[in-house]
Design an enzyme around this catalytic site. Structure first.
Site, PDB file in Angstrom:
ATOM      1  N   CYS A   1      89.327 -91.974  51.350  1.00  0.00           N
ATOM      2  CA  CYS A   1      89.230 -91.120  52.546  1.00  0.00           C
ATOM      3  C   CYS A   1      87.894 -90.374  52.550  1.00  0.00           C
ATOM      4  CB  CYS A   1      90.358 -90.102  52.560  1.00  0.00           C
ATOM      5  SG  CYS A   1      91.952 -90.846  52.845  1.00  0.00           S
TER       6      CYS A   1
ATOM      7  N   THR B   1      61.575 -93.531  52.102  1.00  0.00           N
ATOM      8  CA  THR B   1      60.999 -93.380  53.444  1.00  0.00           C
ATOM      9  C   THR B   1      60.120 -92.143  53.563  1.00  0.00           C
ATOM     10  OG1 THR B   1      62.795 -94.580  54.456  1.00  0.00           O
ATOM     11  CG2 THR B   1      61.625 -93.069  55.880  1.00  0.00           C
TER      12      THR B   1
END
Ligand code: ASP
Length: 360
Positions: free
Chosen positions: A293, A26
């Protein structure tokens, strides 16, 4: 297809020389006036587009990779190509800025951190969430700050950040500690288990004690060009089936697995699961345990569910990100090492990719 090119857009007063390696993503997009579509930006015209760069006392050259890609198409062969550009320009430049799509930037930064052995110069990855050709782009600040960091020196003249890092929004992180955490926010990256190497505000505040030093690097740069692609990431979930798991682990040529487990490295204790893990390890596949996690470390001694996995021969990935674990496996298994040597390397932090204090 664009041809690979290097050209100089040097500023007047030279302090550091920086090579920008433009890979796509981008950050490099601007709007085509005729079609309205996003097309790659020509970084050769960097000073016309960003006159502010003249105020940084750095010399800037730009190397555009032969094929600009959305980083979702990134392959290990692209990492090798980037590493080769750094190798062939290593003596000429004081630092490198890699412009990269955000989607796989953490994988690439992790991979390069392992592939660039004896690195003693800065390699700063950056990108943006909004194309550089849009008014509200975050690419302009990210680009300018990354260049400034790549050219920064300590009081003794040594490079300030002589390691592979990732600059995004207001933080500079160790590259192999990062994770893309947001598809929308400008603050898109996190370093879940390691503090920022620098914080960008009015000033750039470097956390010097955490940053690698170039002083201990005695050997010349060496680039590892063999990455073993016989690897897989397996994320556990309640209900994962024996046949599915067996099929994945039976894949021909499989040499390494990153197993994303629960909490502090816990996994089911069912007979079939543990037997399958043991068989896989005994077959010579290196299995690394990392947690699903968002932060924290694997500690397989904490619960029986982790202990049983350890007994099956699964290695702790401590507080490594999945991105670092899979690229380290590719790198280590790509060397011409015995299984024992590979296991030893996986158990040690070799580029600061996991925390020693988490070792027990
Ligand atoms: N899909 C793009 C890429 O990773 C997204 C971005 O650059 O932010 O190349």
């Amino acid at each position: 297809m664009q041809r690979s090119s290097v050209w100089s857009v040097a500023s007047a007063s030279r302090r550091s020389s920086i090579l920008i390696i433009y890979t796509g993503g981008t950050i490099g997009m601007r709007i085509d006036q005729q079609t309205g579509a996003l097309v790659p930006f020509d970084f050769g015209g960097i000073y016309e587009e960003f006159p502010a760069l003249k105020y940084l006392s750095v010399d800037i050259d730009v190397h555009t990779m032969p094929k600009l890609i959305d980083s979702s198409n990134m392959q290990p062969s692209d990492w090798v190509a980037m590493a080769e550009v750094i190798r062939s320009n290593y003596e000429r430049y004081d630092g490198f800025v890699v412009l990269h799509g955000t989607d796989t930037m953490s994988y690439s930064a992790s991979a390069l951190s392992f592939m660039l052995e004896n690195l003693a110069k800065p390699v700063v990855f950056t990108g943006s969430q909004i194309p550089i050709g849009r008014l509200r782009t975050d690419g302009r600040e990210n680009l300018i700050t990354a260049i400034e960091i790549a050219g920064a020196r300590r009081a003794d003249g040594e490079p300030m950040v002589p390691e592979v890092s990732l600059l995004f929004h207001s933080c500079l992180y160790r590259g192999n500690r990062t994770h893309k955490m947001s598809a929308e926010e400008l603050d898109a990256f996190s370093s879940p288990n390691f503090p920022a190497l620098a914080e960008v505000g009015v000033k750039i505040s470097y956390n010097e004690p955490l940053i690698s030093s170039a002083k201990g690097v005695a050997e010349p740069l060496r680039v590892a060009t063999m990455m073993n692609e016989g690897v897989a990431i397996i994320k556990l979930f309640p209900g994962i089936g024996e046949y599915t798991l067996r099929a994945i682990l039976a894949v021909e040529g499989l040499r390494g697995v990153v197993l994303e487990t629960y909490g502090a490295g816990n996994a089911p204790t069912s007979e079939w699961f543990l037997r399958l893990m043991r068989e896989t390890v005994e077959r010579g596949v290196v299995v690394m345990n990392v947690t699903q996690c968002d932060n924290g470390s694997v500690e397989m001694q904490l619960y029986e569910t982790g202990l049983r996995l350890q007994a099956a021969g699964v290695l702790s990935g401590y507080d490594m990100t999945t991105e670092a674990a899979i690229t380290k496996l590719m790198y280590v298994l790509g060397q011409n090492l015995t299984l024992e040597e590979s296991v030893e390397l996986m158990k040690m932090p070799i580029r600061g990719e996991f925390t020693l204090s988490a070792l027990v």
